[in-house]
Design a protein around this motif. Structure first.
Motif, PDB file in Angstrom:
ATOM      1  N   TYR A  62       0.851  -1.443  -0.574  1.00 15.92           N
ATOM      2  CA  TYR A  62      -0.222  -0.057  -0.330  1.00 15.92           C
ATOM      3  C   TYR A  62       1.148   1.442  -0.281  1.00 15.92           C
ATOM      4  CZ  TYR A  62      -5.271  -2.535   0.992  1.00 15.92           C
ATOM      5  OH  TYR A  62      -5.851  -3.247   0.847  1.00 15.92           O
ATOM      6  N   VAL A  63       1.999   0.895   0.870  1.00 12.68           N
ATOM      7  CA  VAL A  63       2.665   2.120   0.764  1.00 12.68           C
ATOM      8  C   VAL A  63       3.316   2.965  -0.716  1.00 12.68           C
ATOM      9  CG1 VAL A  63       5.021   3.220   2.046  1.00 12.68           C
ATOM     10  CG2 VAL A  63       3.797   2.012   3.192  1.00 12.68           C
ATOM     11  N   SER A  64       3.794   1.400  -1.304  1.00 15.25           N
ATOM     12  CA  SER A  64       4.934   1.583  -2.337  1.00 15.25           C
ATOM     13  C   SER A  64       3.585   1.809  -3.671  1.00 15.25           C
ATOM     14  CB  SER A  64       5.493   0.377  -2.314  1.00 15.25           C
ATOM     15  OG  SER A  64       6.438  -0.183  -1.995  1.00 15.25           O
ATOM     16  N   ALA A  65       2.395   2.029  -3.150  1.00 14.24           N
ATOM     17  CA  ALA A  65       1.278   2.283  -4.115  1.00 14.24           C
ATOM     18  C   ALA A  65       1.366   3.194  -4.212  1.00 14.24           C
ATOM     19  CB  ALA A  65       0.155   1.753  -4.517  1.00 14.24           C
ATOM     20  N   VAL A  66       0.829   4.046  -2.545  1.00  5.93           N
ATOM     21  CA  VAL A  66       0.703   5.830  -2.700  1.00  5.93           C
ATOM     22  C   VAL A  66       1.408   6.130  -3.068  1.00  5.93           C
ATOM     23  CG1 VAL A  66       0.265   7.380  -0.762  1.00  5.93           C
ATOM     24  CG2 VAL A  66      -1.103   5.093  -0.645  1.00  5.93           C
ATOM     25  N   ILE A  67       2.988   5.925  -2.590  1.00  8.18           N
ATOM     26  CA  ILE A  67       4.065   6.527  -3.149  1.00  8.18           C
ATOM     27  C   ILE A  67       4.069   6.943  -4.493  1.00  8.18           C
ATOM     28  CG2 ILE A  67       6.693   6.602  -3.290  1.00  8.18           C
ATOM     29  CD1 ILE A  67       6.128   5.667  -0.626  1.00  8.18           C
TER      30      ILE A  67
END
Length: 151
Positions: A62-67
């Motif tokens: 999720y963090v990677s997707a948001v970034i």
């Protein structure tokens, strides 16, 4: 063959968008900014995307997707951008004149001197030392000009 590469990249981009709900994406973006910019956790050279995800109560995907979607980059590039921006500020701040370029790189979170120089060169177009020297020369020229005008 180039067409296939473009198609794959477009599919990857679309999969990132669908991974996280828009409202959650916006919430995570704000939380990421708070952790990285407000708390300046990028200064910690060991602060990983995994640790950020734990701090946010979510997972690394999720963090990677948001970034990727919100910042159009990846975690490492985002963190190093913030580090370089702060380094630029410190290199031109007279309060840090006594600190070496390497000390400033360490202060902003670069664990290795080589990484600091490499990323700084990539973002700014010159080495940290050259950036500092250029700023000092400009400041000196401005002071000389001001002194001449006041005479």
């Amino acid at each position: 063959m180039a067409i296939n590469v473009i198609e794959i990249q477009e599919e990857k981009e679309a999969s990132y968008r669908s991974l996280v709900r828009p409202q959650l994406m916006e919430e995570l973006k704000e939380k990421i900014l708070e952790k990285l910019l407000v708390r300046k956790l990028y200064r910690n050279s060991g602060y990983t995307a995994k640790q950020l995800a734990v701090d946010l109560g979510t997972n690394v995907r999720y963090v990677s997707a948001v970034i990727r979607v919100q910042f159009h980059t990846n975690y490492s590039t985002l963190v190093n951008k913030y580090r370089v921006e702060e380094a630029m500020s410190l290199l031109t701040d007279q309060r840090y004149d006594e600190h070496s370029v390497e000390e400033i790189g360490d202060m902003v979170g670069f664990a290795q001197r080589q990484s600091f120089h490499s990323y700084f060169q990539k973002y700014v177009g010159m080495t940290p030392r050259a950036y500092r020297m250029q700023y000092r020369q400009q400041l000196s020229s401005k002071q000389k000009k001001d002194d001449e005008q006041s005479d």
